[in-house]
Design a protein around this motif. Sequence first.
Motif, mmCIF file in Angstrom:
data_model
loop_
_atom_site.group_PDB
_atom_site.id
_atom_site.type_symbol
_atom_site.label_atom_id
_atom_site.label_comp_id
_atom_site.label_asym_id
_atom_site.label_seq_id
_atom_site.Cartn_x
_atom_site.Cartn_y
_atom_site.Cartn_z
ATOM 1 N N UNK A 57 0.818 -1.212 0.000
ATOM 2 C CA UNK A 57 0.000 0.000 0.000
ATOM 3 C C UNK A 57 0.851 1.261 0.000
ATOM 4 N N UNK A 58 2.093 1.166 0.467
ATOM 5 C CA UNK A 58 2.979 2.319 0.428
ATOM 6 C C UNK A 58 3.636 2.519 -0.914
ATOM 7 N N UNK A 59 3.324 1.627 -1.874
ATOM 8 C CA UNK A 59 3.826 1.708 -3.244
ATOM 9 C C UNK A 59 5.356 1.722 -3.300
ATOM 10 N N UNK A 60 5.971 0.854 -2.491
ATOM 11 C CA UNK A 60 7.418 0.654 -2.565
ATOM 12 C C UNK A 60 7.743 0.081 -3.942
ATOM 13 N N UNK A 61 8.703 0.690 -4.622
ATOM 14 C CA UNK A 61 9.016 0.296 -5.993
ATOM 15 C C UNK A 61 10.534 0.245 -6.134
ATOM 16 N N UNK A 62 11.083 -0.969 -6.168
ATOM 17 C CA UNK A 62 12.534 -1.135 -6.190
ATOM 18 C C UNK A 62 12.852 -2.346 -7.064
ATOM 19 N N UNK A 63 13.506 -2.107 -8.195
ATOM 20 C CA UNK A 63 13.768 -3.190 -9.134
ATOM 21 C C UNK A 63 14.680 -4.257 -8.539
ATOM 22 N N UNK A 64 15.670 -3.844 -7.746
ATOM 23 C CA UNK A 64 16.548 -4.825 -7.108
ATOM 24 C C UNK A 64 15.753 -5.705 -6.163
ATOM 25 N N UNK A 65 14.870 -5.091 -5.373
ATOM 26 C CA UNK A 65 14.022 -5.866 -4.457
ATOM 27 C C UNK A 65 13.147 -6.838 -5.226
ATOM 28 N N UNK A 66 12.571 -6.385 -6.338
ATOM 29 C CA UNK A 66 11.710 -7.262 -7.144
ATOM 30 C C UNK A 66 12.477 -8.485 -7.640
ATOM 31 N N UNK A 119 11.178 -0.505 3.505
ATOM 32 C CA UNK A 119 9.973 -0.147 2.766
ATOM 33 C C UNK A 119 8.822 0.243 3.681
ATOM 34 N N UNK A 120 8.886 -0.205 4.933
ATOM 35 C CA UNK A 120 7.971 0.218 5.987
ATOM 36 C C UNK A 120 8.826 0.537 7.209
ATOM 37 N N UNK A 121 8.246 1.199 8.204
ATOM 38 C CA UNK A 121 8.960 1.421 9.461
ATOM 39 C C UNK A 121 8.813 0.149 10.290
ATOM 40 N N UNK A 122 9.926 -0.512 10.580
ATOM 41 C CA UNK A 122 9.873 -1.762 11.334
ATOM 42 C C UNK A 122 9.478 -1.480 12.776
ATOM 43 N N UNK A 123 8.451 -2.200 13.230
ATOM 44 C CA UNK A 123 7.922 -2.034 14.580
ATOM 45 C C UNK A 123 7.931 -3.394 15.287
ATOM 46 N N UNK A 124 7.779 -3.403 16.615
ATOM 47 C CA UNK A 124 7.773 -4.689 17.331
ATOM 48 C C UNK A 124 6.652 -5.596 16.871
ATOM 49 N N UNK A 125 6.858 -6.889 17.070
ATOM 50 C CA UNK A 125 5.863 -7.916 16.720
ATOM 51 C C UNK A 125 5.466 -8.666 17.974
#
Length: 227
Positions: A177-186, A213-219
């Motif tokens: 939903x944050x529209x992260x767009x990274x060819x290397x990641x893909x 791509x997101x802010x990492x938060x606790x799980x």
Amino acid sequence: QMLVDQPTLIQKGYDGYAYPTYGPVPLQPPNPYVDTVEQRNPYPFSVAAAEQLLTGHGWRVSPLGVAACASPGSGAGQCGAGIAAGTRAVFSLEYASDLPAYNFDAMMQQLKSDFAQAGIQLTLSSAPQRQVISDAAACVAGRPCTWDMEYWSGWTYAPDYYPSGDQVVMTGAPGDVGEFNDQTADQLIAATVYTGGQAATSAYEDYIARAVPVVWMPTTYPQLSEI
């Protein structure tokens, strides 16, 4: 990410029943997919480091004030494309209000306080989880962005429990939903799906952990719910 004090958030939001998260593969329960790199925080909590990162990219950070863009542009040491001079680092953050097992109010207030130390102002609001998820829809033609940050506790790898990023951070994925767009990641994600193996998984998760791509938060720990 450098302003997320996960140990403190775990105590305030989850009464200690959670663990830090530094990347896309959960550390708990123990599993064969998480590697040693992701068990260490690539961006440990540091207000000084966050301020240095901002000032090194054209932002003016003043004590007890809101950071503002002092060097507009897309070049090295500038604020970034589309950011005008004087733009203030003010963001809205909507979070889920109907998860009574967690104290998200205290957690978000702590996050707001920590962000403010580096001049980033968070405007908090809350709504039922269903509404928060609905508000976090990807921006498409005819539907402009109306949100900055949304928090509803995280995602789940389901119904496919293999922790690849093809459903959450791959370009155009349903969960992106944050529209992260990274060819290397893909490319790295595609390798986990079509090639598989620990080497492919490690390459993907290590890259994504650092790309943020997101802010990492606790799980939260795996739980047993009884009715």
